[in-house]
Design a protein around this motif. Structure first.
Motif, mmCIF file in Angstrom:
data_model
loop_
_atom_site.group_PDB
_atom_site.id
_atom_site.type_symbol
_atom_site.label_atom_id
_atom_site.label_comp_id
_atom_site.label_asym_id
_atom_site.label_seq_id
_atom_site.Cartn_x
_atom_site.Cartn_y
_atom_site.Cartn_z
ATOM 1 N N UNK A 88 -32.674 15.338 -18.513
ATOM 2 C CA UNK A 88 -31.916 16.301 -17.707
ATOM 3 C C UNK A 88 -30.411 16.057 -17.825
ATOM 4 N N UNK A 89 -30.026 14.842 -18.239
ATOM 5 C CA UNK A 89 -28.587 14.544 -18.281
ATOM 6 C C UNK A 89 -27.943 14.941 -19.605
ATOM 7 N N UNK A 90 -28.763 15.382 -20.568
ATOM 8 C CA UNK A 90 -28.176 15.745 -21.864
ATOM 9 C C UNK A 90 -27.379 17.043 -21.701
ATOM 10 N N UNK A 91 -26.335 17.207 -22.507
ATOM 11 C CA UNK A 91 -25.528 18.425 -22.376
ATOM 12 C C UNK A 91 -26.384 19.657 -22.660
ATOM 13 N N UNK A 92 -26.187 20.697 -21.873
ATOM 14 C CA UNK A 92 -27.068 21.870 -21.939
ATOM 15 C C UNK A 92 -26.972 22.578 -23.282
ATOM 16 N N UNK A 93 -25.765 22.586 -23.869
ATOM 17 C CA UNK A 93 -25.640 23.403 -25.088
ATOM 18 C C UNK A 93 -25.840 22.563 -26.354
ATOM 19 N N UNK A 99 -26.121 10.863 -31.540
ATOM 20 C CA UNK A 99 -27.278 9.978 -31.737
ATOM 21 C C UNK A 99 -27.542 9.174 -30.463
ATOM 22 N N UNK A 100 -26.438 8.710 -29.863
ATOM 23 C CA UNK A 100 -26.601 7.905 -28.645
ATOM 24 C C UNK A 100 -27.315 8.724 -27.565
ATOM 25 N N UNK A 101 -26.964 10.008 -27.483
ATOM 26 C CA UNK A 101 -27.622 10.849 -26.473
ATOM 27 C C UNK A 101 -29.092 11.078 -26.841
ATOM 28 N N UNK A 102 -29.349 11.243 -28.138
ATOM 29 C CA UNK A 102 -30.709 11.579 -28.555
ATOM 30 C C UNK A 102 -31.668 10.404 -28.396
ATOM 31 N N UNK A 103 -31.135 9.177 -28.396
ATOM 32 C CA UNK A 103 -32.087 8.057 -28.291
ATOM 33 C C UNK A 103 -32.311 7.647 -26.837
ATOM 34 N N UNK A 104 -31.722 8.401 -25.908
ATOM 35 C CA UNK A 104 -32.000 8.080 -24.501
ATOM 36 C C UNK A 104 -33.482 8.330 -24.216
ATOM 37 N N UNK A 105 -34.070 7.530 -23.336
ATOM 38 C CA UNK A 105 -35.480 7.772 -22.997
ATOM 39 C C UNK A 105 -35.655 9.160 -22.366
ATOM 40 N N UNK A 106 -36.912 9.650 -22.407
ATOM 41 C CA UNK A 106 -37.146 11.046 -22.010
ATOM 42 C C UNK A 106 -36.778 11.310 -20.549
ATOM 43 N N UNK A 107 -36.809 10.258 -19.714
ATOM 44 C CA UNK A 107 -36.513 10.559 -18.300
ATOM 45 C C UNK A 107 -35.043 10.955 -18.070
ATOM 46 N N UNK A 130 -22.631 17.893 -30.848
ATOM 47 C CA UNK A 130 -21.684 18.437 -31.818
ATOM 48 C C UNK A 130 -22.436 19.034 -32.993
ATOM 49 N N UNK A 131 -23.499 18.338 -33.438
ATOM 50 C CA UNK A 131 -24.180 18.781 -34.653
ATOM 51 C C UNK A 131 -25.616 19.249 -34.415
ATOM 52 N N UNK A 132 -26.043 19.337 -33.174
ATOM 53 C CA UNK A 132 -27.404 19.862 -32.983
ATOM 54 C C UNK A 132 -27.376 20.806 -31.795
ATOM 55 N N UNK A 133 -28.345 21.712 -31.763
ATOM 56 C CA UNK A 133 -28.404 22.611 -30.616
ATOM 57 C C UNK A 133 -29.498 22.120 -29.688
ATOM 58 N N UNK A 134 -29.378 22.492 -28.417
ATOM 59 C CA UNK A 134 -30.313 21.962 -27.421
ATOM 60 C C UNK A 134 -31.757 22.328 -27.770
ATOM 61 N N UNK A 135 -31.946 23.510 -28.383
ATOM 62 C CA UNK A 135 -33.338 23.958 -28.611
ATOM 63 C C UNK A 135 -33.984 23.206 -29.768
#
Length: 2047
Positions: free
Chosen positions: A1479-1484, A1468-1476, A1487-1492
């Motif tokens: 690029x720093x989010x993990x590529x894959x 959740x912490x990663x998902x609420x980061x602003x859109x800019x 734990x519970x969601x996929x990048x796509x």
């Protein structure tokens, strides 16, 4: 008008009126009479009968208008039926005479018609009373018909219908004559006469047996003839007649009468055969001379076919659903046979075939979809499947047969195609309607639905392949769990059978259709599917050239897949964008030179492949642009552009290519054009500016030299006309239930409408609103419509000179063509130009110079005078848009003038209608052309036109135009209102009823007038009431009109009137009118009825409901099925039933809203009724089995079924008002249950308190409470939650959740300690269990998790073993989560597993939170119970076991849970980061969601993070941040380790984090998420999220380690405080504010700990020697300055001030100066307010502790100001002498401050002392504010002074002047009249006197002790009256005793000498003791006890005193003796007594 309200006509008044008013007056009188006669006594009627009859019959001679003659007739009939009948024969004779009259002049006609109508009504009402006179009458009427014109024939037919109705079987002698007359009328030129004849025959067949026996064939043929050239109304009426007669023939029983007519039973086959002939051969077998030869090849005229289609539906619905169930297979095979090979004539051309298929589909939809319940529908689907299998076998045989007859067989194959198309389409629609309830059907392997559909995907006919694909799409939308499965299967077959052309197209259609279904399936498909499909598509495109046999198919399939893939939206497409753009780039020649070489090289086949491929590519890009607008960045647009010029070049070359290669390329080139135009229309025009000229040239050619000779007006123009104007063009363009088949009659003879095979690319598109399947038009037509749209776009973007050229070219092309060709060109050109005007108006563009305007005008003007009414309509709209675009008043005036001149001179209908509409349209776009003279001219002309009774069309158009002007001219129109209204009324009263279009326009005018008058209609002035009466009159006339659409107008006018003047609308009449029309066969009338109901119930739901039931109970003649329903289940039930049957979306929505309004206003009063309704609907889902048993019992009774079965079978009806409702209705019922619970919650607590409910129910049995229906609620939720339908399961679980939440705390009165829900735990468990089955969709499981956690958390079940069932479900889902995302079946989109996992984690979090809270509450209770008695402790033991148990349940899985929670939070912490930071989010992914699927997963995280956060914080604090060894965490979690997984060794670096680091990470994770959320919670953020977040922070700071982190990091603390400050500014809720205060307190506490720690370590380090030079710790260092933004102290103060000022605005110095506040009375704070203020004060008093001495000096004034301020504002006396909470807190805070070490520290001591003195002065000043003393609480202020005296250092209070003032206050209070105040004062003095520092206490003792002694001495005279006074005296004695004890030796004797006489004076002698009051007795005992203690203590003084005063001694002795016995007993009691008073002291002891 009021004068018309009398029994007899007021002739004096009548004769004074003008001609026009007379007719109005008469009509009003007749209306009044109609209401009056039925309620007048018989005697009164007989008295006036003669006169009345005279008056009424004389009206017949006055040429009455249609509505008037109907009322005269009705009144005469009622008059004779209630009064005497002897003069009736004279009246009949008179009517007959009038009819026989030879006068044929038009002026005499109304009189004749009136006589005819009169006869009809007399016979209808009086019937057989009139004896045999009817034979003459009927003969006379029939004779008159021979030379009557159409109006006469119309009225005679209706009159005969009435005569037949009245006479019943008595009229048999005339039946044949009437039958003959009606036969001729049934094929009359006038459509109205045909309708009337159909009604007459329908009445006749009730008694005339021959119609459905011997003459059946001729009746049927007659009906077929009647359909020829018919309109919609005739088709409805005649199909009703035909269907009813055939049903009657089938079900009739033999009667003795019928045996004479050699009567034979007719079989179903024969009936079907009869209908079939009409469908297949039209109205007669032999060649007709009706001009069929001229129309072309069509063997059956379409209107006959459409009419017969409707008759099929009527036939089936008359026989009813159960009949259809029993005979379905016969019915189905017959219907499908209509389009089979056995009748090649019907399907010889594609047009015919499409038309017939539509008819067949319509019959199946209306019968299977409309009549059958879900169970029967499943059976029907199986039958259809069987039919598909049979046909499949035929095809297989033909395909495999290699013998010589193969050719013949292929004919079979092509012929079976239409049957298959119909069967597949119906199967798709059926399953689509059934939704997830169809699951058992698909799982049934014996039927093999999927196999059947998939097997015909390889059928040789393309239309079958397409329909099979569409059927798969329907299945996928209905059952989302099949989407992935079907996709996989289709892709797999597609790859396997790549070399079969049928397979390639068939399976690619299937894949495309399924992809189109995905957007209707919220659960989606796995992300990886997109990649697979893209690969397949590329593969197909690349391999297309390998095998020429299937190049076309592969190319088409490849692009189709790509185009369909685009519908999945940007998230999927962005991954495939580069590959798609590459393919797009390669498909077109890169330069004109390449195109040239292409032209020289190819042959017709390669060109066909090329064009197909390019059209597909264009389609794919169009799909991309429409569905993925988000990806259209500038860069992508740049990459899209290069191929476009090539595409346009090819467009310009197409005609030459077609010439070179012949006609075979015609279709593909048309398709290419169409697709290119469509793409260009959606691209921004700027992108292809360079190609404008080339494209325009082609467009102009397409518009002016069309390929087809088809008049395309009916689909080109309606979108360009205004929908209100389309009403002028008759019912064909309106929405009707038969729209699906009626459409083909619109489209000229060569087109039957659209069909899927015309454009396979439409298979993945969204379907238009009303259609069940896409209906693209043939390419020739769709090119024209695409061209008009694109022309509109380009024309509005080109230069002005260019525009002129284009317009002139278009004008020339119209001039040069002739005849029908010219009309087609004109039509195309006008629609193109109209579209461009639309664009120009939207972008506020201008048209250009004068010449352009002139050309435009010529163009439109030509169309305004076209013969095609639709084109005139569009041209009028275009005319007005032209004025709007030019927007120049002179131009507009010129346009209007043109129309004026035309209208004045022209006499032809065409130009009069066109220009009159043009005037109205001008107003629409220019909002009223300002000038009044213009308005006057318009109105004048339209008045004249609307009275032109030679042409109803002109009247209708002029009135419609007038209605537009009325609507849009606004207030300017007021001067014309009266004349317009009178015009409308005259026309309503005179225009013949057969001119329905005029009446409809009149209705629109009246509606517009009512809107214009608006609220003025409520006025009471004479003019207003006259206007209002006229409006009501108009509505009444329209309500009586036979045309349904006019009735709909009447209803909407009454609806408007009810809105503006509700008092004046007769509600009961209106409601009865609505109920009668609730089931009308006209959609628009049903819509009007429900829209009106929706408005009425918003204000008067209860009245509407009562009127409806009352109406039905009065048992009226016109019974409809609805009425019978209303009687049983009220209007609400009838509406629910209608909702179940109705298919129109808008109508359903309105019904739902109506029911919701009724529920809101009536659910609480009619609780049982509503719950029973919902239960009946929901019970049907449980009733699937019982229905079956009912059916079998009726099999034997087939003989008895007659046409009453239309009311569904009687046996069923009694106990089940709703037979087999659809799932959507059941879902609505479940939602209603939730709303009912909600309504009850707002209605009062008795609904949720069983004891109270039962009490009140006993008092008044009519009362009803929800809690008494709990069993029903649980049962309904259970039925819904365990249904087949997923939507219903969700609703059921939601209902269950609400029930659990609302009723969890309701106690069970019979078993104390238990709750009422406990008995239902088995039901709850059973309802939840199926939701955790493996095949359940994730959204249902997620909902069920929520219910589980609510159930466990609710505490309903205390026994752990019982809880285990539900707990086990959660455990099982947790195991599923642990398996990780790999183990999840790839059925739905990955985000659904995120949803499910998070739902499980959230549920566990909720349970854990509740368990921890319970344990905490119980440990508090335990600590508390230690102070109480033993028994409580035992009961406590039971409770702990359950709470501890709940925690134990969770404890087992806590290890796993905590890891999962942390992982989810990190996601959740990663998902609420602003859109800019994307690029720093993990590529894959996490734990519970996929990048796509990041976007789809986000909402699920937002939904559940808060509780997970709180649970994690609780877990971390209970473990106290002690960390397990990080290694062992990895092993038991079988999830792949990603770099994001927390506290596990990271794959990138080998070093293991230290526990400290891990903890820091976790701390920052929780803090970070909280701060991020609390910084700016969205306005819609749920309260519980904010609370959970604050609680998490509280839990976090409850333990030392996190406190040390925040204490040591001041910036962090300040930031957190600022965030909290912002939060309390934006959220009013006290809960949130209290929680925030608690967090602030903990932060401050953390800072205190930190400062203490630093000071301590500094002392330890530096040793005690250098104390003076110690560095200063705390804020403010050595300057005392605080920096806002950096300072924790400042932030805390800000926060507290905010809370305090919000609650007590008087504290704000800015406000205090303003006069508003100064007079201020004390506002008593609410309980919440007090709690907030107290909490803030506690925090304030702690602030100095974190400051340095200097710092503390700078904050002290503020703190003191606030504390004394609160004290001052809230120290108010309460009723029960309690201390207000805020006062207690402020005293506590004061005490804290005064005893602060800073007050003694040398650096700050002097400043503190000064400030504290000032504070004391402030408190003392409080006292002296005059005027407020009456409510000041002296005790509080006195306590405050005492606190100062006792807690501060002596130098503060010992200043002379302050001390004097304090003593003064005590003196005043000692003399108070209030014993409580005195008592408190003594208590406080007691504590002051004992102060160890003598400088403090002595002055008080000296000043106040004497007055205490004096007061006590006075008691001897005034003994205490009551307990309070007694308490005062006792306290006084205590003070003296204490004083004696503390006094110095030399004074003590003196004091004892004072004390003893006082005590002895309290003693009573024996005699007095008996009669003494309670208070004096107690005083006696108290004194005695004290004496016993004091005597021994100071024995010397005692003895001395005793000896000196004998009286005293005697008194004491007698008391001791007298009480010797009882003393022992009493001492025990007295020992407790002081204890009690001391406990009070404890509570208020701040000292």
């Amino acid at each position: 008008m009021e004068l018309a309200h009398s029994l007899l006509l007021n002739e004096e008044e009548y004769n004074q009126l003008g001609e026009y008013q007379k007719s109005e007056f008469i009509f009003e009188w007749l209306r009044f009479l109609e209401k009056l006669l039925p309620v007048t006594s018989r005697a009164d009627i007989r008295e006036n009968q003669k006169k009345l009859v005279e008056q009424l019959t004389s009206l017949l001679n006055n040429a009455p208008g249609p509505p008037t003659r109907r009322l005269v007739a009705k009144n005469l009939a009622v008059l004779y039926s209630t009064g005497d009948t002897f003069s009736v024969y004279q009246t009949i004779e008179k009517c007959n005479e009038l009819i026989r009259s030879k006068d044929d002049s038009p002026s005499y006609l109304p009189t004749k018609l009136a006589a005819v109508v009169c006869l009809g009504y007399l016979y209808k009402k009086l019937g057989r009373i009139l004896g045999n006179s009817f034979t003459d009458t009927v003969g006379n009427v029939l004779k008159a018909m021979k030379n009557a014109e159409s109006q006469g024939r119309y009225e005679i037919m209706l009159s005969l219908q009435n005569i037949l109705k009245g006479l019943g079987a008595a009229a048999i002698p005339c039946h044949r004559d009437i039958y003959k007359a009606a036969r001729s009328c049934l094929t009359d030129r006038s459509m109205a006469v045909r309708c009337a004849a159909a009604k007459c025959l329908l009445e006749l067949q009730n008694e005339a047996v021959f119609m459905w026996s011997t003459d059946l064939d001729s009746v049927v043929t007659l009906c077929f003839k009647s359909f020829e050239g018919s309109n919609y109304d005739v088709r409805l009426a005649v199909s009703k007649l035909l269907g009813t007669i055939l049903a009657r023939a089938l079900t009739s029983k033999q009667t003795p009468a019928s045996t004479k007519h050699n009567f034979r039973r007719i079989s179903l086959e024969e009936v079907m055969e009869l209908l079939g002939t009409g469908f297949l051969r039209g109205s007669s077998g032999f060649l007709r001379a009706s001009g069929d030869m001229l129309k072309g090849t069509s063997s059956v005229s379409r209107d006959v076919r459409v009419g017969v289609t409707q008759a099929y539906v009527v036939f089936a619905s008359t026989l009813g659903g159960q009949w259809l169930e029993r005979n379905f297979s016969a019915f189905l095979s017959h219907i499908l046979d209509l389009v089979s090979q056995s009748h090649p004539k019907a399907i010889q051309s594609q047009m015919d075939a499409i038309g017939c298929r539509r008819c067949v589909s319509f019959i199946l939809r209306a019968t299977v979809g409309g009549l059958l319940g879900e169970k029967a529908q499943i059976a029907a689907a199986k039958e259809i499947c069987q039919a598909i299998w049979k046909l499949k076998k035929v095809v297989d045989a033909a395909m495999s047969d290699s013998n010589l007859e193969t050719r013949i067989m292929t004919a079979d194959v092509t012929a079976s195609q239409h049957v298959l198309v119909c069967a597949l389409q119906e199967l798709g629609s059926l399953i689509h309607g059934l939704g997830t309830t169809a699951a058992p059907l698909l799982q049934d392997s014996s039927t093999g639905v999927l196999e059947a559909v998939i097997s015909v995907i390889l059928h040789p006919s393309i239309s079958v392949r397409l329909t099979a694909a569409w059927c798969l799409r329907c299945i996928a939308v209905a059952l989302p769990s099949y989407v992935s499965l079907l996709l996989d299967r289709s892709i797999e077959r597609l790859s396997a059978l790549k070399s079969s052309p049928e397979a390639v197209t068939g399976y690619s259609f299937a894949v495309a259709a399924l992809l189109g279904a995905v957007k209707h399936c919220p659960l989606g498909i796995p992300h990886g599917k997109g990649k697979v499909i893209m690969t397949v598509a590329e593969d197909l495109l690349c391999s297309a050239s390998q095998n020429s046999r299937i190049s076309v198919q592969r190319t088409q399939a490849g692009w189709l897949l790509i185009a369909a893939l685009m519908t999945l939206g940007p998230a999927v497409v962005q991954h495939h964008l580069p590959r798609m753009l590459l393919l797009w780039k390669c498909v077109f020649p890169s330069s004109p030179k390449d195109l040239e070489t292409e032209k020289t090289r190819g042959d017709s086949f390669t060109w066909q492949v090329t064009l197909e491929g390019r059209a597909g590519a264009l389609c794919a890009i169009k799909s991309f642009v429409s569905h993925c607008a988000g990806l259209l960045t500038d860069e992508v647009v740049q990459r899209l552009l290069p191929p476009l010029p090539g595409a346009v070049d090819l467009l310009t070359q197409l005609s030459s290519i077609c010439k070179s290669y012949g006609n075979s390329l015609k279709t593909s080139s048309t398709v290419y054009r169409h697709k290119l135009y469509e793409l260009l229309a959606v691209l921004p025009p700027k992108t292809y500016e360079g190609s404008f000229c080339a494209v325009l040239k082609e467009l102009v050619a397409d518009l002016t030299i069309p390929d087809s000779q088809i008049d395309a007006s009916t689909f080109l123009l309606p979108p360009l006309c205004h929908e209100d104007d389309l009403l002028l063009l008759g019912p064909l363009l309106q929405e009707t239930d038969h729209r699906f088949i009626e459409e083909q009659l619109l489209l000229g003879n060569n087109v039957a409408g659209g069909s899927l095979e015309y454009d396979p690319y439409s298979i993945y598109e969204k379907v238009a609103k009303r259609d069940s399947i896409p209906k693209p038009l043939p390419p020739v037509l769709s090119v024209v419509s695409a061209a008009t749209r694109l022309f509109g776009v380009i024309f509005s973007h080109i230069g002005e000179t260019h525009r002129l050229q284009v317009l002139e070219q278009l004008l020339n092309s119209i001039k040069q063509t002739k005849g029908s060709r010219q009309q087609i060109v004109q039509l195309n050109v006008v629609s193109a130009f109209s579209t461009s005007l639309k664009h120009l108006a939207n972008c506020k563009g201008s048209l250009g110079p004068e010449e352009v305007k002139r050309s435009a005008l010529t163009l439109v003007m030509g169309a305004l005078e076209s013969n095609n009414p639709l084109l005139r309509c569009a041209a009028a709209e275009c005319w007005a848009r032209l004025a709007q675009v030019v927007s120049d008043s002179a131009f507009t005036a010129g346009l209007a003038q043109v129309s004026f001149d035309k209208l004045k001179s022209a006499r032809d209908v065409v130009s009069r209608t066109g220009h009159s509409l043009a005037l109205g349209c001008l107003y629409r776009y220019l909002g009223g052309i300002g000038s009044t003279q213009h308005l006057n001219a318009c109105v004048g002309i339209l008045y004249t036109l609307s009275q032109d009774n030679t042409s109803p069309d002109v009247q209708a158009w002029a009135l419609h135009s007038l209605s537009l002007i009325v609507d849009l001219a606004g207030p300017l129109y007021h001067v014309h209102v009266e004349p317009t209204l009178s015009l409308i009324l005259i026309l309503l009263l005179t225009v013949p009823p057969t001119y329905t279009e005029v009446h409809q326009s009149l209705g629109r005018c009246l509606n517009a007038l009512i809107t214009t008058l608006g609220p003025e209609l409520q006025g009471s002035s004479a003019t207003v009431s006259a206007l209002r009466t006229s409006c009501l009159l108009g509505c009444a006339v329209m309500q009586d009109n036979p045309d349904c659409l006019v009735q709909a107008q009447a209803i909407s006018c009454l609806q408007q009137l009810h809105m503006f003047a509700p008092r004046h609308v007769n509600l009961s009449n209106l409601v009865s009118c609505l109920c009668v029309n609730l089931c009308s066969s006209y959609l628009l009338l049903r819509r009007a009825v429900v829209a009106c109901l929706r408005q009425l119930v918003q204000r008067e739901a209860a009245e509407v409901s009562e009127y409806a039931v009352a109406l039905v109970k009065e048992s009226r003649e016109d019974f409809t099925p609805v009425d019978i329903n209303i009687r049983e289940i009220g209007l609400e039930g009838a509406l629910l039933g209608l909702l179940d049957k109705e298919l129109d979306q808008r109508l359903c929505q309105d019904i739902k809203e109506t029911l919701s309004h009724m529920l809101t206003s009536m659910a609480v009063e009619k609780l049982s009724f509503w719950l029973k309704l919902c239960k009946d609907v929901l019970a049907a889902s449980a009733d699937f089995n019982t229905v079956a048993s009912v059916d079998t019992t009726q099999e034997e009774e087939t003989a008895k079924v007659d046409d009453a079965s239309i009311l569904t079978s009687e046996s069923d009806e009694r106990f089940h008002p709703f037979s087999n409702p659809r799932w959507s209705t059941r879902v609505f019922a479940a939602e209603c249950v939730c709303k009912i619970i909600n309504q009850c919650e707002n209605a009062g607590s008795a609904h949720f308190d069983i004891t109270l409910a039962q009490e009140r129910k006993q008092r008044d049995s009519r009362d009803d409470f929800l809690v008494l229906h709990l069993a029903d609620l649980i049962r309904m939720a259970f039925m819904a939650a365990t249904d087949h339908s997923d939507q219903l399961r969700l609703s059921g679980l939601q209902t269950l959740l609400i029930v659990v939440r609302k009723f969890a705390a309701v106690p069970e009165p019979e078993f104390p300690g238990h709750v009422i829900l406990e008995q239902y735990q088995a039901n709850v468990g059973a309802a939840l269990r199926p939701a955790f089955a493996p095949e359940t969709p994730p959204d249902v499981t997620a909902k069920a998790c929520q219910v589980c956690s609510a159930w466990i958390a609710s505490g309903v079940v205390s026994d752990l073993n019982d809880l285990r069932r539900v707990h086990q479900l959660l455990v099982s889902s947790l195991v599923k989560v642990q398996a990780g995302k790999e183990a999840q079946g790839q059925q739905y989109n990955e985000s659904t597993s995120t949803m499910e996992i998070l739902a499980v984690l959230k549920a566990w979090a909720e349970v854990y939170i509740v368990a921890v809270e319970k344990q905490k509450n119980q440990s508090d209770a335990h600590n508390h119970s230690l102070k109480t008695t033993k028994s409580a402790e035992e009961s406590y033991r039971d409770i702990t076991s359950s709470a501890g148990g709940l925690l134990d349940l969770v404890q087992a899985d806590l290890g796993t849970l905590s890891k999962l929670w942390l992982a989810a939070l990190q996601d959740f912490a990663l998902l609420i980061l602003p859109s800019e930071y994307a690029s720093q989010l993990p590529a894959e992914g996490g734990t519970f969601y996929t990048a796509e699927t990041i976007e789809n997963a986000r909402p699920h995280y937002y939904n559940s993070w808060a509780l997970i956060l709180y649970a994690t914080a609780l877990w971390l604090t209970t473990t106290g941040f002690i960390v397990v060894d990080p290694d062992e965490g990895v092993t038991n979690l079988s999830r792949p380790v990603t770099p994001t997984t927390m506290c596990q060794d990271s794959s990138t670096r080998p070093s293991v984090k230290s526990p400290e680091d891990v903890n820091t990470d976790r701390f920052h994770l929780i803090l970070g998420i909280s701060v991020e959320f609390l910084c700016s919670p969205r306005s819609d953020a749920a309260m519980e999220n904010i609370i959970a977040c604050l609680r998490a922070l509280q839990a976090l700071f409850d333990v030392p380690w996190p406190r040390s982190k925040i204490g040591g990091d001041q910036e962090l603390g300040v930031e957190l405080l600022n965030v909290l400050h912002r939060l309390i500014l934006t959220r009013e809720s006290p809960d949130i504010q209290l929680a925030a205060l608690e967090v602030v307190r903990l932060i401050l506490f953390a800072a205190q700990e930190h400062v203490k720690e630093k000071r301590r370590s500094a002392e330890v380090d530096d040793g005690a020697a250098e104390k003076e030079t110690l560095p200063e710790f705390g804020e403010g260092k050595d300057t005392g300055g605080l920096v806002p933004g950096k300072s924790l102290v400042f932030a805390t103060l800000e926060f507290c001030v905010c809370i305090l000022v919000r609650q007590l605005p008087q504290l704000n110095p800015k406000l205090t100066c303003s006069p508003a506040v100064q007079s201020g009375k004390h506002l008593l704070l609410s309980e919440d307010g007090s709690r907030l203020v107290s909490a803030a004060l506690v925090i304030l008093s702690d602030v100095p502790a974190i400051c340095s001495p200097e710092g503390s000096v700078s904050v002290l004034p503020t703190i003191l100001y606030l504390i004394t301020g609160v004290l001052k504002e809230t120290a108010v006396k309460l009723q029960d002498d309690q201390l207000p909470l805020t006062v207690a807190a402020s005293l506590q805070a004061l005490k804290g401050l005064l005893s602060s070490p800073m007050a003694r520290a040398e650096k700050s001591r002097t400043a503190w002392t000064d400030l504290l003195r000032s504070a004391l002065v402030t408190v003392l000043d409080c006292w002296d504010q005059d005027g407020l003393l009456q409510q000041r609480d002296e005790v509080s202020l006195l306590t405050a002074i005492t606190v100062f005296i006792l807690s501060s250092s002596p130098e503060v209070t010992t200043t002379e002047c302050l001390q004097k003032r304090c003593i003064e206050k005590f003196k005043i209070t000692l003399d108070s009249k209030d014993p409580f105040v005195q008592y408190k004062c003594y208590q406080l003095l007691h504590s002051i006197f004992q102060h160890p520092n003598k400088t403090v206490s002595y002055p008080y003792i000296h000043s106040l002790a004497p007055s205490i002694v004096r007061k006590l001495q006075e008691t001897e005279k005034a003994k205490p009256e009551n307990a309070a006074e007694l308490q005062v005296i006792q306290e006084g004695i205590k003070v003296l005793t204490a004083l004696t004890a503390t006094a110095e030796e030399e004074h003590r004797a003196h004091l004892v000498a004072c004390l003893l006489p006082i005590l002895i004076s309290f003693l009573l002698d024996e005699n007095a003791l008996g009669s003494a009051t309670n208070a004096t007795k107690n005083l006696h005992e108290f004194a005695l006890q004290n004496l016993m203690q004091i005597g021994p203590q100071y024995s010397s003084v005692f003895k001395k005193l005793m000896s000196s005063s004998p009286t005293m001694k005697a008194r004491l002795e007698s008391a001791v003796k007298g009480n010797q016995e009882s003393i022992k007993v009493k001492t025990a009691k007295h020992a407790k007594n002081p204890g009690k008073s001391s406990s009070i002291q404890l509570k208020t002891n701040f000292l």
